[in-house]
Design a protein around this motif. Sequence first.
Motif, PDB file in Angstrom:
ATOM      1  N   UNK A  49       0.819  -1.211   0.000  1.00 44.51           N
ATOM      2  CA  UNK A  49       0.000   0.000   0.000  1.00 44.51           C
ATOM      3  C   UNK A  49       0.855   1.264   0.000  1.00 44.51           C
ATOM      4  N   UNK A  50       2.110   1.146   0.373  1.00 42.31           N
ATOM      5  CA  UNK A  50       2.944   2.334   0.457  1.00 42.31           C
ATOM      6  C   UNK A  50       2.574   3.166   1.671  1.00 42.31           C
ATOM      7  N   UNK A  51       2.850   4.436   1.619  1.00 37.74           N
ATOM      8  CA  UNK A  51       2.528   5.365   2.697  1.00 37.74           C
ATOM      9  C   UNK A  51       1.482   6.354   2.215  1.00 37.74           C
ATOM     10  N   UNK A  52       0.200   6.010   2.359  1.00 33.47           N
ATOM     11  CA  UNK A  52      -0.857   6.896   1.856  1.00 33.47           C
ATOM     12  C   UNK A  52      -0.916   8.198   2.641  1.00 33.47           C
ATOM     13  N   UNK A  53      -1.148   9.331   1.977  1.00 33.91           N
ATOM     14  CA  UNK A  53      -1.268  10.610   2.685  1.00 33.91           C
ATOM     15  C   UNK A  53      -2.484  10.632   3.596  1.00 33.91           C
ATOM     16  N   UNK A  54      -2.360  11.346   4.707  1.00 31.90           N
ATOM     17  CA  UNK A  54      -3.443  11.388   5.683  1.00 31.90           C
ATOM     18  C   UNK A  54      -4.685  12.083   5.139  1.00 31.90           C
ATOM     19  N   UNK A  82       6.692 -16.282  -3.613  1.00 33.45           N
ATOM     20  CA  UNK A  82       6.699 -15.224  -2.609  1.00 33.45           C
ATOM     21  C   UNK A  82       5.357 -14.506  -2.605  1.00 33.45           C
ATOM     22  N   UNK A  83       4.860 -14.273  -1.405  1.00 33.42           N
ATOM     23  CA  UNK A  83       3.629 -13.490  -1.261  1.00 33.42           C
ATOM     24  C   UNK A  83       3.871 -12.444  -0.181  1.00 33.42           C
ATOM     25  N   UNK A  84       3.781 -11.174  -0.565  1.00 32.65           N
ATOM     26  CA  UNK A  84       4.007 -10.071   0.361  1.00 32.65           C
ATOM     27  C   UNK A  84       2.796  -9.154   0.369  1.00 32.65           C
ATOM     28  N   UNK A  85       2.273  -8.895   1.566  1.00 31.96           N
ATOM     29  CA  UNK A  85       1.123  -8.010   1.731  1.00 31.96           C
ATOM     30  C   UNK A  85       1.464  -6.974   2.792  1.00 31.96           C
ATOM     31  N   UNK A  86       1.410  -5.714   2.421  1.00 31.78           N
ATOM     32  CA  UNK A  86       1.742  -4.631   3.345  1.00 31.78           C
ATOM     33  C   UNK A  86       0.623  -3.587   3.309  1.00 31.78           C
ATOM     34  N   UNK A  87      -0.106  -3.495   4.427  1.00 30.93           N
ATOM     35  CA  UNK A  87      -1.155  -2.491   4.576  1.00 30.93           C
ATOM     36  C   UNK A  87      -0.739  -1.460   5.617  1.00 30.93           C
ATOM     37  N   UNK A  88      -1.141  -0.225   5.404  1.00 32.77           N
ATOM     38  CA  UNK A  88      -0.843   0.854   6.341  1.00 32.77           C
ATOM     39  C   UNK A  88      -2.091   1.353   7.053  1.00 32.77           C
ATOM     40  N   UNK A  89      -3.283   0.989   6.546  1.00 35.03           N
ATOM     41  CA  UNK A  89      -4.535   1.442   7.151  1.00 35.03           C
ATOM     42  C   UNK A  89      -5.496   0.273   7.313  1.00 35.03           C
ATOM     43  N   UNK A  90      -4.984  -0.793   7.886  1.00 38.49           N
ATOM     44  CA  UNK A  90      -5.827  -1.971   8.088  1.00 38.49           C
ATOM     45  C   UNK A  90      -7.002  -1.634   9.008  1.00 38.49           C
ATOM     46  N   UNK A  91      -8.203  -2.128   8.619  1.00 33.02           N
ATOM     47  CA  UNK A  91      -9.417  -1.953   9.413  1.00 33.02           C
ATOM     48  C   UNK A  91     -10.126  -3.302   9.503  1.00 33.02           C
ATOM     49  N   UNK A  92     -10.344  -3.828  10.726  1.00 30.50           N
ATOM     50  CA  UNK A  92     -10.913  -5.173  10.860  1.00 30.50           C
ATOM     51  C   UNK A  92     -12.250  -5.342  10.131  1.00 30.50           C
ATOM     52  N   UNK A  93     -13.152  -4.399  10.270  1.00 29.64           N
ATOM     53  CA  UNK A  93     -14.479  -4.547   9.672  1.00 29.64           C
ATOM     54  C   UNK A  93     -14.418  -4.610   8.150  1.00 29.64           C
ATOM     55  N   UNK A 113       7.576 -18.216   0.657  1.00 33.10           N
ATOM     56  CA  UNK A 113       7.998 -17.040   1.423  1.00 33.10           C
ATOM     57  C   UNK A 113       6.792 -16.135   1.649  1.00 33.10           C
ATOM     58  N   UNK A 114       6.399 -15.999   2.910  1.00 38.04           N
ATOM     59  CA  UNK A 114       5.217 -15.226   3.256  1.00 38.04           C
ATOM     60  C   UNK A 114       5.615 -14.040   4.123  1.00 38.04           C
ATOM     61  N   UNK A 115       5.211 -12.833   3.703  1.00 37.92           N
ATOM     62  CA  UNK A 115       5.561 -11.593   4.395  1.00 37.92           C
ATOM     63  C   UNK A 115       4.282 -10.760   4.556  1.00 37.92           C
ATOM     64  N   UNK A 116       3.779 -10.669   5.796  1.00 42.59           N
ATOM     65  CA  UNK A 116       2.506  -9.989   6.059  1.00 42.59           C
ATOM     66  C   UNK A 116       2.733  -8.874   7.082  1.00 42.59           C
ATOM     67  N   UNK A 117       2.322  -7.658   6.755  1.00 50.12           N
ATOM     68  CA  UNK A 117       2.386  -6.521   7.674  1.00 50.12           C
ATOM     69  C   UNK A 117       1.074  -5.750   7.560  1.00 50.12           C
ATOM     70  N   UNK A 118       0.309  -5.695   8.662  1.00 51.37           N
ATOM     71  CA  UNK A 118      -1.010  -5.063   8.655  1.00 51.37           C
ATOM     72  C   UNK A 118      -1.044  -3.953   9.701  1.00 51.37           C
ATOM     73  N   UNK A 119      -0.401  -2.861   9.380  1.00 42.76           N
ATOM     74  CA  UNK A 119      -0.348  -1.720  10.294  1.00 42.76           C
ATOM     75  C   UNK A 119      -1.702  -1.001  10.310  1.00 42.76           C
ATOM     76  N   UNK A 120      -2.081  -0.525  11.484  1.00 42.38           N
ATOM     77  CA  UNK A 120      -3.366   0.169  11.629  1.00 42.38           C
ATOM     78  C   UNK A 120      -3.195   1.345  12.578  1.00 42.38           C
ATOM     79  N   UNK A 121      -4.264   2.081  12.784  1.00 41.59           N
ATOM     80  CA  UNK A 121      -4.227   3.193  13.721  1.00 41.59           C
ATOM     81  C   UNK A 121      -4.145   2.657  15.153  1.00 41.59           C
TER      82      UNK A 121
END
Length: 500
Positions: A49-54, A82-93, A113-121
């Motif tokens: 997802x990169x770094x989305x602007x606020x 390889x599977x890489x997933x990177x979120x910066x605004x993960x929302x459970x709902x 190769x699995x790389x998962x990052x689900x960053x949220x507020x």
Amino acid sequence: MATAKNTILAPLPDDIIHKILRFLPTKSAVRMRCVSKKFEDLWSIDLDEGDPPLDNPHQHTEFINNSKTYLDSREKDRHVDKFRLRMMRYSPKVDDAVVSRYLDFAFLRNVMMLDISLRSKPGIPYYRLHPGFLEQNFITTLKLEYVRINIGYSPINLPLLKTLSLKTVILDSQNSLPRLGPEKEPLSRLVSACPNIENLSLNLKDSTHDTYCLSVRTLLGAKYITNLDLESVKIVDEINNISSPRHVPLKTMCLKTVHLHPRSLFGIISGSPSLEYLSLTSSSFPRGSSLQFSSSSLKTLEVTDCNAQQLNVSEAVNLESFTLVSAIPQRGSEIGQLARTALHGCENLKHVNIRAERLQDIVLGGCKDCVEATIEAPNLRYFNFSGNLKSTISMEAPNLLDARITLLCGNSTSPWRHFPTLVDFLKTFGHSKRILLHADGDDEDIVFPESFRKSLLGPPLPSLKYLEVYREAKLKGRDSDLRNSMLWMAPCADLKIKNK
């Protein structure tokens, strides 16, 4: 024949070639990947997802829609490396079902190769990984960030896993299960289920109730481990609880905010005969602990803001770099209370960097190489150095009382030999109250010729109050030469010359 095969694919565009090759079975895909670097990333999926602007909250929705479209185009792929997933605004709902679908997609295609990052507020619950992912026979690399793992009593089987990285991860079972033995703790169970683990990095999100536990037996049971990086972990059970000695090929070990017993640390080091790099940062030990480091393979040792009171290094014949930082202690904190550090037999030591507020004693013994040392220790009282005369020591220790210096002068026979170097070296300790000096060689090594004295503007130790010189029992020169030389060097000192 090889030329004919190459001419079949050569005229086709890359995207057409990729679509054709994705229909290959796993075994053929691996072979094709080895044929050319051009196909290395062919079976890789990278959703970032990169770094989305606020100020653009709709960008996350756009990322999800584009990711779905891309995965739909890869639906007929039979294999994923390889599977890489990177979120910066993960929302459970919004994203739980999406993430689950992505993971199912990867697991069905035997992802390696699995790389998962689900960053949220802050405050938003982490995504909960299903325990089934712990039984993936094809995974060789697993990197997880900002997720929850429910280990519980679920079976764990990761036979091919070589790299495991958990960063800001929550183990749900840590507080929900009754207290178990060290080897049955969830974290120990997870690591033990990876018999081929080589790289282990754990930076867990500490719970409010307890610290994640990892047993010494588990670490020494990882017979292929080479790199260990632990943060916010408690290492439990002492080395003497292990029935037989174990050796692992560990080369680098970094422990940050790790709690353990000194005997456990000593046991891990002893069980790692190939250890070259060791770093301890903000790690805690029982009150009043003394840390012992003994490793002939160790080349770099870094200790920063740990709560031990003494630090001793011995038989580290290959140690080249030593760094010690002990910050100003805060009220009620044991960090910064280090009072003594000693290094013995470090023949190849080259770089020393010490910055410690409360440190009172320093011993650097057996330094046969030329050492470059920087020491900032405002409360230092005693300094003992035994080493090469050509060493360079920069010291800020205004309260130094005693300096015991044993110099290895070498066998140079050229005119004036080492005298300029000796003068520069001794000036380093001009602010101390007392110096005990011994040259490990001929006593004439510290007898300054009169012609050399006249070439200088003044003596190297003009304000020294007490000088004690140790000499060999049999002098090659006259006693008066040695005495006159020392009185010139420290004209205000109470001079004593003793036989060694």
